[in-house]
Design a protein around this motif. Structure first.
Motif, PDB file in Angstrom:
ATOM      1  N   TYR A  45      33.540 -38.606  69.406  1.00 48.95           N
ATOM      2  CA  TYR A  45      34.246 -37.427  68.905  1.00 48.95           C
ATOM      3  C   TYR A  45      33.647 -36.146  69.469  1.00 48.95           C
ATOM      4  O   TYR A  45      34.366 -35.181  69.750  1.00 48.95           O
ATOM      5  CB  TYR A  45      34.297 -37.400  67.368  1.00 48.95           C
ATOM      6  N   GLU A  46      32.320 -36.117  69.677  1.00 44.47           N
ATOM      7  CA  GLU A  46      31.675 -34.933  70.255  1.00 44.47           C
ATOM      8  C   GLU A  46      32.106 -34.728  71.707  1.00 44.47           C
ATOM      9  O   GLU A  46      32.270 -33.589  72.149  1.00 44.47           O
ATOM     10  CB  GLU A  46      30.155 -35.050  70.173  1.00 44.47           C
ATOM     11  N   GLN A  47      32.280 -35.816  72.436  1.00 53.34           N
ATOM     12  CA  GLN A  47      32.756 -35.717  73.816  1.00 53.34           C
ATOM     13  C   GLN A  47      34.174 -35.157  73.848  1.00 53.34           C
ATOM     14  O   GLN A  47      34.503 -34.310  74.694  1.00 53.34           O
ATOM     15  CB  GLN A  47      32.721 -37.086  74.489  1.00 53.34           C
ATOM     16  N   VAL A  48      35.007 -35.606  72.919  1.00 52.99           N
ATOM     17  CA  VAL A  48      36.387 -35.112  72.838  1.00 52.99           C
ATOM     18  C   VAL A  48      36.381 -33.622  72.503  1.00 52.99           C
ATOM     19  O   VAL A  48      37.085 -32.831  73.134  1.00 52.99           O
ATOM     20  CB  VAL A  48      37.210 -35.918  71.805  1.00 52.99           C
ATOM     21  N   VAL A  49      35.566 -33.233  71.542  1.00 52.02           N
ATOM     22  CA  VAL A  49      35.458 -31.820  71.155  1.00 52.02           C
ATOM     23  C   VAL A  49      35.025 -30.985  72.350  1.00 52.02           C
ATOM     24  O   VAL A  49      35.630 -29.950  72.663  1.00 52.02           O
ATOM     25  CB  VAL A  49      34.467 -31.642  69.973  1.00 52.02           C
ATOM     26  N   GLU A  50      33.976 -31.423  73.030  1.00 52.15           N
ATOM     27  CA  GLU A  50      33.452 -30.670  74.170  1.00 52.15           C
ATOM     28  C   GLU A  50      34.499 -30.498  75.265  1.00 52.15           C
ATOM     29  O   GLU A  50      34.668 -29.420  75.828  1.00 52.15           O
ATOM     30  CB  GLU A  50      32.215 -31.361  74.739  1.00 52.15           C
ATOM     31  N   ARG A  51      35.214 -31.568  75.567  1.00 54.30           N
ATOM     32  CA  ARG A  51      36.219 -31.491  76.636  1.00 54.30           C
ATOM     33  C   ARG A  51      37.349 -30.543  76.255  1.00 54.30           C
ATOM     34  O   ARG A  51      37.808 -29.751  77.079  1.00 54.30           O
ATOM     35  CB  ARG A  51      36.762 -32.879  76.945  1.00 54.30           C
ATOM     36  N   PHE A  52      37.811 -30.600  75.006  1.00 46.72           N
ATOM     37  CA  PHE A  52      38.853 -29.663  74.579  1.00 46.72           C
ATOM     38  C   PHE A  52      38.339 -28.230  74.621  1.00 46.72           C
ATOM     39  O   PHE A  52      39.057 -27.320  75.031  1.00 46.72           O
ATOM     40  CB  PHE A  52      39.376 -30.010  73.179  1.00 46.72           C
ATOM     41  N   GLN A  53      37.090 -28.004  74.204  1.00 49.66           N
ATOM     42  CA  GLN A  53      36.524 -26.661  74.258  1.00 49.66           C
ATOM     43  C   GLN A  53      36.533 -26.143  75.692  1.00 49.66           C
ATOM     44  O   GLN A  53      36.897 -24.988  75.932  1.00 49.66           O
ATOM     45  CB  GLN A  53      35.097 -26.655  73.705  1.00 49.66           C
ATOM     46  N   GLU A  54      36.123 -26.981  76.631  1.00 47.89           N
ATOM     47  CA  GLU A  54      36.122 -26.582  78.040  1.00 47.89           C
ATOM     48  C   GLU A  54      37.525 -26.205  78.505  1.00 47.89           C
ATOM     49  O   GLU A  54      37.720 -25.170  79.139  1.00 47.89           O
ATOM     50  CB  GLU A  54      35.597 -27.721  78.920  1.00 47.89           C
ATOM     51  N   LEU A  55      38.490 -27.048  78.196  1.00 48.69           N
ATOM     52  CA  LEU A  55      39.865 -26.799  78.619  1.00 48.69           C
ATOM     53  C   LEU A  55      40.421 -25.517  78.007  1.00 48.69           C
ATOM     54  O   LEU A  55      41.135 -24.757  78.667  1.00 48.69           O
ATOM     55  CB  LEU A  55      40.756 -27.992  78.256  1.00 48.69           C
ATOM     56  N   ILE A  56      40.082 -25.263  76.757  1.00 50.80           N
ATOM     57  CA  ILE A  56      40.566 -24.064  76.075  1.00 50.80           C
ATOM     58  C   ILE A  56      39.914 -22.821  76.662  1.00 50.80           C
ATOM     59  O   ILE A  56      40.593 -21.840  76.982  1.00 50.80           O
ATOM     60  CB  ILE A  56      40.314 -24.161  74.555  1.00 50.80           C
ATOM     61  N   LEU A  57      38.597 -22.849  76.843  1.00 55.17           N
ATOM     62  CA  LEU A  57      37.888 -21.675  77.362  1.00 55.17           C
ATOM     63  C   LEU A  57      38.269 -21.360  78.805  1.00 55.17           C
ATOM     64  O   LEU A  57      38.272 -20.197  79.206  1.00 55.17           O
ATOM     65  CB  LEU A  57      36.376 -21.861  77.229  1.00 55.17           C
ATOM     66  N   LYS A  58      38.595 -22.393  79.580  1.00 51.76           N
ATOM     67  CA  LYS A  58      39.016 -22.175  80.969  1.00 51.76           C
ATOM     68  C   LYS A  58      40.457 -21.688  81.058  1.00 51.76           C
ATOM     69  O   LYS A  58      40.918 -21.294  82.113  1.00 51.76           O
ATOM     70  CB  LYS A  58      38.880 -23.469  81.774  1.00 51.76           C
ATOM     71  N   GLY A  59      41.185 -21.768  79.961  1.00 50.64           N
ATOM     72  CA  GLY A  59      42.575 -21.339  79.964  1.00 50.64           C
ATOM     73  C   GLY A  59      43.541 -22.432  80.384  1.00 50.64           C
ATOM     74  O   GLY A  59      44.733 -22.182  80.552  1.00 50.64           O
ATOM     75  N   GLN A  84      40.766 -37.776  64.786  1.00 48.06           N
ATOM     76  CA  GLN A  84      40.931 -36.944  63.594  1.00 48.06           C
ATOM     77  C   GLN A  84      39.668 -36.120  63.355  1.00 48.06           C
ATOM     78  O   GLN A  84      39.747 -34.932  63.042  1.00 48.06           O
ATOM     79  CB  GLN A  84      41.245 -37.813  62.374  1.00 48.06           C
ATOM     80  N   ARG A  85      38.514 -36.748  63.508  1.00 49.76           N
ATOM     81  CA  ARG A  85      37.237 -36.041  63.320  1.00 49.76           C
ATOM     82  C   ARG A  85      37.057 -34.952  64.375  1.00 49.76           C
ATOM     83  O   ARG A  85      36.597 -33.856  64.070  1.00 49.76           O
ATOM     84  CB  ARG A  85      36.083 -37.034  63.364  1.00 49.76           C
ATOM     85  N   ALA A  86      37.427 -35.248  65.618  1.00 47.23           N
ATOM     86  CA  ALA A  86      37.324 -34.255  66.692  1.00 47.23           C
ATOM     87  C   ALA A  86      38.238 -33.069  66.402  1.00 47.23           C
ATOM     88  O   ALA A  86      37.821 -31.912  66.521  1.00 47.23           O
ATOM     89  CB  ALA A  86      37.685 -34.897  68.031  1.00 47.23           C
ATOM     90  N   PRO A 107      48.234 -33.370  71.669  1.00 45.33           N
ATOM     91  CA  PRO A 107      48.810 -34.693  71.399  1.00 45.33           C
ATOM     92  C   PRO A 107      48.527 -35.096  69.952  1.00 45.33           C
ATOM     93  O   PRO A 107      47.518 -34.692  69.380  1.00 45.33           O
ATOM     94  CB  PRO A 107      48.060 -35.618  72.356  1.00 45.33           C
ATOM     95  N   SER A 108      49.387 -35.889  69.390  1.00 42.71           N
ATOM     96  CA  SER A 108      49.143 -36.351  68.028  1.00 42.71           C
ATOM     97  C   SER A 108      47.878 -37.205  68.009  1.00 42.71           C
ATOM     98  O   SER A 108      47.467 -37.750  69.041  1.00 42.71           O
ATOM     99  CB  SER A 108      50.332 -37.174  67.517  1.00 42.71           C
ATOM    100  N   VAL A 109      47.283 -37.314  66.846  1.00 42.13           N
ATOM    101  CA  VAL A 109      46.074 -38.119  66.690  1.00 42.13           C
ATOM    102  C   VAL A 109      46.337 -39.536  67.170  1.00 42.13           C
ATOM    103  O   VAL A 109      45.563 -40.100  67.956  1.00 42.13           O
ATOM    104  CB  VAL A 109      45.602 -38.113  65.214  1.00 42.13           C
ATOM    105  N   ARG A 110      47.432 -40.107  66.733  1.00 38.36           N
ATOM    106  CA  ARG A 110      47.762 -41.488  67.087  1.00 38.36           C
ATOM    107  C   ARG A 110      47.969 -41.654  68.597  1.00 38.36           C
ATOM    108  O   ARG A 110      47.457 -42.583  69.207  1.00 38.36           O
ATOM    109  CB  ARG A 110      49.011 -41.928  66.329  1.00 38.36           C
ATOM    110  N   ASN A 111      48.727 -40.727  69.211  1.00 41.08           N
ATOM    111  CA  ASN A 111      48.996 -40.838  70.652  1.00 41.08           C
ATOM    112  C   ASN A 111      47.728 -40.700  71.487  1.00 41.08           C
ATOM    113  O   ASN A 111      47.518 -41.455  72.433  1.00 41.08           O
ATOM    114  CB  ASN A 111      50.019 -39.800  71.096  1.00 41.08           C
ATOM    115  N   LEU A 112      46.878 -39.714  71.144  1.00 42.67           N
ATOM    116  CA  LEU A 112      45.648 -39.525  71.908  1.00 42.67           C
ATOM    117  C   LEU A 112      44.706 -40.707  71.721  1.00 42.67           C
ATOM    118  O   LEU A 112      44.061 -41.155  72.671  1.00 42.67           O
ATOM    119  CB  LEU A 112      44.962 -38.212  71.522  1.00 42.67           C
ATOM    120  N   ALA A 113      44.648 -41.227  70.510  1.00 39.57           N
ATOM    121  CA  ALA A 113      43.801 -42.398  70.247  1.00 39.57           C
ATOM    122  C   ALA A 113      44.272 -43.591  71.074  1.00 39.57           C
ATOM    123  O   ALA A 113      43.449 -44.310  71.661  1.00 39.57           O
ATOM    124  CB  ALA A 113      43.810 -42.737  68.761  1.00 39.57           C
ATOM    125  N   MET A 114      45.573 -43.784  71.157  1.00 43.36           N
ATOM    126  CA  MET A 114      46.107 -44.891  71.962  1.00 43.36           C
ATOM    127  C   MET A 114      45.825 -44.660  73.441  1.00 43.36           C
ATOM    128  O   MET A 114      45.429 -45.585  74.151  1.00 43.36           O
ATOM    129  CB  MET A 114      47.614 -45.046  71.722  1.00 43.36           C
TER     130      MET A 114
END
Length: 125
Positions: free
Chosen positions: A13-27, A53-55, A36-43
């Motif tokens: 979950y920390e890796q997922v959080v970090e990657r989303f943070q990078e993508l958001i900060l880079k624009g 969900q935790r991320a 993506p929905s929780v279910r779709n991204l998990a799949m």
């Protein structure tokens, strides 16, 4: 978009959080973009939905995303938060440069290392 490194000691979950943070900060993920929905991204990542969900909960607590009941999660457009995060990183960089000077790393070496790291990051993105 999100790649999980199973050799990394950090929780997934920390890796997922970090990657989303990078993508958001880079624009790469602009404000109000639907995640993506929780279910779709998990799949897609072949991981437990509770991990996603935790991320998402962590990203929401940190102000990177917001949720709309029945609609999903979206990228927050908080410019102040983004500027704060960038300033936080610049402060850490300032501290690291100060430490490098104190330990005898000269300017040219620091610039060379910085350029190599920056170029490597661009290749990996």
């Amino acid at each position: 978009m999100i790649v999980i490194d199973y050799k990394d000691r950090r929780p997934i979950y920390e890796q997922v959080v970090e990657r989303f943070q990078e993508l958001i900060l880079k624009g790469a993920l602009p404000a109000d973009t639907k995640l993506p929905s929780v279910r779709n991204l998990a799949m897609e990542l072949s991981i437990n939905p509770n991990t996603i969900q935790r991320a998402y909960a962590t990203l929401e607590q940190k102000g990177y995303i917001y949720s709309v009941k029945g609609k999903g999660s979206f990228i927050a457009g908080d410019v102040d938060l983004m500027n704060y995060k960038k300033m936080e990183v610049l402060k850490q960089l300032e501290d690291a440069i100060s430490l490098a000077k104190k330990t005898g790393i000269d300017y040219e070496e620091l610039v060379e290392i910085s350029q190599a790291i920056y170029k490597e990051e661009q290749i990996n993105d």
